[in-house]
Design an enzyme around this catalytic site. Structure first.
Site, PDB file in Angstrom:
ATOM      1  N   HIS A 174      -2.847  -1.346  -3.335  1.00  0.00           N
ATOM      2  CA  HIS A 174      -3.993  -0.454  -3.135  1.00  0.00           C
ATOM      3  C   HIS A 174      -3.863   0.688  -4.123  1.00  0.00           C
ATOM      4  O   HIS A 174      -2.834   1.340  -4.191  1.00  0.00           O
ATOM      5  CB  HIS A 174      -3.997   0.091  -1.704  1.00  0.00           C
ATOM      6  CG  HIS A 174      -4.334  -0.967  -0.705  1.00  0.00           C
ATOM      7  ND1 HIS A 174      -4.104  -0.829   0.623  1.00  0.00           N
ATOM      8  CD2 HIS A 174      -4.883  -2.192  -0.871  1.00  0.00           C
ATOM      9  CE1 HIS A 174      -4.508  -1.919   1.258  1.00  0.00           C
ATOM     10  NE2 HIS A 174      -4.976  -2.762   0.371  1.00  0.00           N
ATOM     11  N   ASP A 192      -4.649  -4.243   5.973  1.00  0.00           N
ATOM     12  CA  ASP A 192      -5.017  -5.235   4.963  1.00  0.00           C
ATOM     13  C   ASP A 192      -3.812  -6.152   4.744  1.00  0.00           C
ATOM     14  O   ASP A 192      -2.677  -5.685   4.710  1.00  0.00           O
ATOM     15  CB  ASP A 192      -5.382  -4.503   3.652  1.00  0.00           C
ATOM     16  CG  ASP A 192      -6.004  -5.444   2.617  1.00  0.00           C
ATOM     17  OD1 ASP A 192      -6.453  -6.547   2.992  1.00  0.00           O
ATOM     18  OD2 ASP A 192      -6.051  -5.051   1.436  1.00  0.00           O
ATOM     19  N   SER A 232       0.868  -1.166   0.000  1.00  0.00           N
ATOM     20  CA  SER A 232       0.000   0.000   0.000  1.00  0.00           C
ATOM     21  C   SER A 232       0.911   1.223   0.000  1.00  0.00           C
ATOM     22  O   SER A 232       1.947   1.216  -0.682  1.00  0.00           O
ATOM     23  CB  SER A 232      -0.919  -0.063   1.220  1.00  0.00           C
ATOM     24  OG  SER A 232      -1.926   0.909   1.135  1.00  0.00           O
TER      25      SER A 232
END
Lengths: 273, 187
Positions: free
Chosen positions: B42, B132, B15
């Site tokens: 992401h 995540d 991310s």
């Protein structure tokens, strides 16, 4: 907590649903179907697949709730702006030659893509001549689509999508804001008919110049994809258009020989003569 | 000496702050690859893919389409879909609700890799500002696979690798050089 579902458990659920309720998930893509069932089991706080089966066996209301949950109903207006740009530039000018233009949105969920399409048609001056059939498996979706009420907080993003898709009007002309909701203008919707149709079990019901079925195929296995593309081919007039989701390719289906590619990046195809 | 696992898939999640280290990592991998590498980043919605940002990597990277067979090459999860793997080793896409405000979600792909590749799955988590992927790494490990994170103090954003370490003590923390060195020994 259920983290994973085995193939055996999946087939038990699918078989129960098919025999008890007549919904056939047999040829759905297993990876995402398992994931949906796992999420539903968590959502309703059951502890095992066995508990799920027992509830399904005895409770039709629970089954409807599950169908609503596991069929993916996520949708947006003007999702993938380049797709709408291609529609506007490559497809609508060709459709303009027909006196009556018939369009099928298969798997329309709550209607956002249909509303996007009618805006394009309106701007191309074609809407009056269009008959738009919008279908979904899920009755609750269709009821919502018929109301055309969208939370106002989404409209900012949809407006950006619309502009990225080449829209030149003031997007707020297309809806009326009421408190925290937007209602898509009834004049835009008057040529749309929403009704229930199951791609797995139902048949051809009309002939179309354009079929849009975006992000529905990803939930089907290849056998079912082939069958449904066959259904679309039979539903399309010669040289009619078929639009799939951006990551749904014809590349892996038997049916591809019946279609030519109009836009690879937007996954727009045309039925051969 | 540590016994090296035999690998069926390398899944990499990243991310905020992961792009530069990801490029560094990909550029250091020995070619030809012996296993598929699946990257879950992401990404912003409806913004042209940052695929071209990764093109400084020497290796070709593709976004899989639905039902595409998984081969020994580098794949990037398409934006706005979850990326899953089927038992017949094809990709499957899913447009259901975001997880951890993310679609693609790293957890979703890691769960899928764990279910399909079991002990042959390898999950790597790079820099990121949310958690995540932590549960995904845990799932990979619980199925006998391998979990690695970028050493948090070397990551631009340490939350994501740290969350995985907090959840699963068996996760190995390595520098980017350490990760590439490890990957290049694997068969």
């Amino acid at each position: 907590m259920v983290e994973e579902i085995s193939n055996r458990e999946l087939s038990d659920i699918v078989q129960l649903v098919r025999t008890r309720y007549g919904y056939d998930f047999t040829d759905y893509a297993p990876a995402s179907l398992k994931r949906r069932f796992v999420r539903f089991i968590g959502h309703v706080r059951l502890n095992s697949v066995r508990e799920l089966l027992t509830r399904l066996e005895n409770d039709p209301v629970f089954f409807r709730r599950m169908t609503q949950f596991i069929t993916v109903n996520v949708t947006e207006m003007f999702r993938d702006p380049p797709f709408y740009r291609d529609m506007r530039e490559l497809v609508l000018p060709r459709l303009a030659s027909y006196p009556i233009i018939k369009i099928w949105h298969a798997g329309c969920a709550t209607g956002e893509e249909v509303f996007s399409m009618v805006i394009l048609l309106q701007e191309a001056g074609l809407l009056e001549r269009c008959r738009i059939y919008a279908t979904d498996l899920n009755a609750a979706n269709l009821e919502k689509a018929g109301q055309a009420i969208i939370p106002l907080r989404y409209m900012k993003e949809y407006t950006q999508n619309y502009i990225l898709a080449g829209g030149l009007q003031d997007f707020s002309n297309y809806y009326t804001a009421r408190y925290d909701h937007a209602i898509i203008s009834p004049a835009l919707r008057k040529n749309i008919i929403f009704f229930q149709h199951n791609l797995v079990t139902d048949q051809v019901f009309n002939e179309f110049h354009l079929v849009c079925c975006r992000n529905v195929f990803i939930y089907f296995n290849r056998r079912l994809q082939d069958r449904v593309i066959g259904l679309f081919r039979e539903s399309l007039a010669p040289l009619g258009y078929l639009a799939l989701g951006l990551k749904e390719s014809m590349m892996f289906t038997e049916e591809r020989r019946h279609f030519e590619e109009v836009s690879d990046s937007s996954k727009i195809y045309r039925r051969k003569l | 000496m540590q016994v090296l696992p035999s690998i069926g898939m390398v899944a990499i999640g990243g991310s905020a702050g992961s792009l530069p280290v990801l490029v560094q990592l990909l550029n250091s991998l020995h070619q030809p690859l012996k296993w598929p590498v699946v990257i879950i980043l992401h990404r912003l919605k409806n913004v042209q893919s940052e695929l071209h940002n990764l093109l400084s990597a020497k290796i070709p990277i593709t976004e899989p389409v639905d039902k595409e067979p998984v081969e020994s090459r580098v794949y990037l999860a398409p934006q706005n879909y979850h990326l899953l793997i089927e038992e017949d080793r094809t990709f499957s896409l899913d447009y259901s609700e975001p997880l951890h405000f993310s679609r693609p979600s790293i957890d979703v792909s890691f769960f899928s890799a764990a279910a399909i590749y079991r002990r042959h799955a390898l999950g790597i988590l790079l820099s990121g500002a949310n958690k995540d992927g932590a549960a995904g790494i845990q799932r990979i490990i619980s199925h006998g696979g391998t979990g690695i994170v970028q050493q948090p103090d070397t990551a631009l954003f340490s939350n994501m690798p740290q969350a995985a370490l907090d959840l699963s003590p068996q996760v190995q923390a390595m520098t980017i050089d350490g990760i590439t060195g490890y990957l290049n020994q694997l068969r």
